[in-house]
Enzyme design. Structure first.
Site, PDB file in Angstrom:
ATOM      1  N   TYR A   1     -48.757  11.890 -40.274  1.00 14.45           N
ATOM      2  CA  TYR A   1     -49.996  12.307 -40.964  1.00 14.45           C
ATOM      3  C   TYR A   1     -50.197  13.822 -40.841  1.00 14.45           C
ATOM      4  CZ  TYR A   1     -51.370   7.313 -40.370  1.00 14.45           C
ATOM      5  OH  TYR A   1     -51.426   5.935 -40.352  1.00 14.45           O
TER       6      TYR A   1
ATOM      7  N   HIS B   1     -43.722   3.237 -36.240  1.00 15.66           N
ATOM      8  CA  HIS B   1     -44.500   3.330 -37.476  1.00 15.66           C
ATOM      9  C   HIS B   1     -43.830   2.558 -38.620  1.00 15.66           C
ATOM     10  CE1 HIS B   1     -47.202   6.221 -40.028  1.00 15.66           C
ATOM     11  NE2 HIS B   1     -47.320   4.968 -40.392  1.00 15.66           N
TER      12      HIS B   1
END
Ligand code: SF4
Ligand code: SF4
Length: 342
Positions: free
Chosen positions: A52, A106
């Protein structure tokens, strides 16, 4: 204040977690203000990811002075042990800390295990032995990987999309996690913007005592609504139940959940937003979707190569290219004023 314990980690936190994906879209000052406001009001679990962009950095700036009073979770999409070690060092630096409370794989396409030849799980264990991470978790959008992770007994937490549009199979995951004393973190509790009734969204999550929702927050107004739930948690009333049933009917069938599992697209189409544009136009302020930027994104649908890569990857079995065309046709009509979305 309602609290949740994340299974065997023993991490016990406010049931309103902070999802730090959207803070990528705002400046440092606004992000720090938002995070600190959440912390002051009692939010103590913050979830981010190396992927992110500057989200970790903003969390680091905001929380460095209260590090021992909060729990920080981040994620790595590393494909090799070397990459994992490198990414972990960057995350620690960005977060201005020397440990991560929960380090998660992730959304991997498989469930990393010791001895699988990738060395990824071993790298996690090494980082844990060095004290750089405290607990190992996994995030996923695929039911099969999520189930394998639970069955493996290797993970302390699972992060999975979970909102009131959940299927029976999603609910089974929550129950399995509870039986195995594994923490369950609910991502996309607002279904990526399709759910606009925060009270109903919270009431659904509240029904599952072992679930920790992380709300993706970008605006102060959104934060204030979730903060108000700390003192007055919405309950599953008959009225909310009826609303959810109505909404589920409206959203049943072939709609795109925005999970992004079908991406990347070789034609550069932002499928996870473009394939649900008709819903976004009608369920969120339409002006946000009619900007020049979004128009350009929608225009890319004209370049679709019809390779069907997206269709073959969609876990909901959607005919994605067809859905894109349908949404584009509707979008053009709304732009031209031929169809009203008010
Ligand atoms: S079919 Fe079109 S939208 Fe889907 S991946 Fe291929 S180019 Fe992208
Ligand atoms: S088309 Fe399917 S895989 Fe792609 S974002 Fe939508 S729901 Fe997810």
């Amino acid at each position: 204040m309602v609290k949740v314990t994340l299974g065997s980690t023993g991490i016990t936190v406010n049931k309103n977690g902070f999802g730090a994906l959207p803070i990528q879209r705002i400046g440092d000052t606004d992000a720090v203000k938002l995070i600190q406001k959440a912390y002051t009001a009692g939010v103590d679990f913050f979830d981010t990811a190396r992927f992110y962009t500057d989200s970790e950095k903003k969390l680091g700036l905001a929380l460095k002075d209260v590090r021992d009073k909060v729990y920080i979770a981040t994620k790595t999409a590393a494909e090799t042990p070397e990459e994992l070690k490198e990414q972990l060092e960057i995350s620690l630096r960005n977060l201005q800390t020397d440990y991560i409370d929960l380090y998660q794989f992730h959304n991997p396409s498989f469930c990393p295990k010791p001895g699988d030849g990738t060395g990824l799980y071993e790298a996690m264990l090494e980082a844990k032995a060095e004290g750089k991470i405290r607990h190992i978790g996994i995030t996923n959008h695929r039911l099969a990987v999520a189930n394998e992770a639970i069955d493996s007994g290797l993970y302390e937490t699972l992060q999975f999309p979970f909102c009131y549009l959940a299927t029976e199979k999603d609910i089974e995951l929550v129950q399995k996690c509870k039986e195995k004393n594994m923490g369950f973190i609910a991502m996309k509790a607002l279904s990526g913007g399709l759910i606009t009734n925060a009270k109903a969204a919270y009431a659904f999550e509240a029904f599952y005592e072992n679930v920790l929702p992380i709300w993706g927050i970008q605006r102060e107004q959104e934060l204030d609504e979730f903060l108000s739930f700390i003192d007055n948690p919405p309950e599953m009333t008959e009225e909310i139940k009826a609303f959810i049933e109505k909404d589920k009917k409206e959203l049943s069938g072939d709609f795109c959940r925005g999970c992004g599992y079908c991406m990347p697209c070789p034609a550069g189409i932002e499928i996870n937003n473009c394939a649900r544009m008709s819903l976004l136009l009608r369920r969120s302020p339409s002006e946000l979707q009619l900007t020049k930027e979004v128009q350009e994104k929608m225009k890319k649908i004209e370049n679709c190569l019809h390779c069907n890569q997206c269709k073959s990857k969609c876990p909901y079995g959607l005919d994605t290219p067809k859905l894109l065309v349908k949404n584009y046709e509707d979008y053009k009509k709304v732009l031209a004023g031929e169809v009203s979305v008010k």
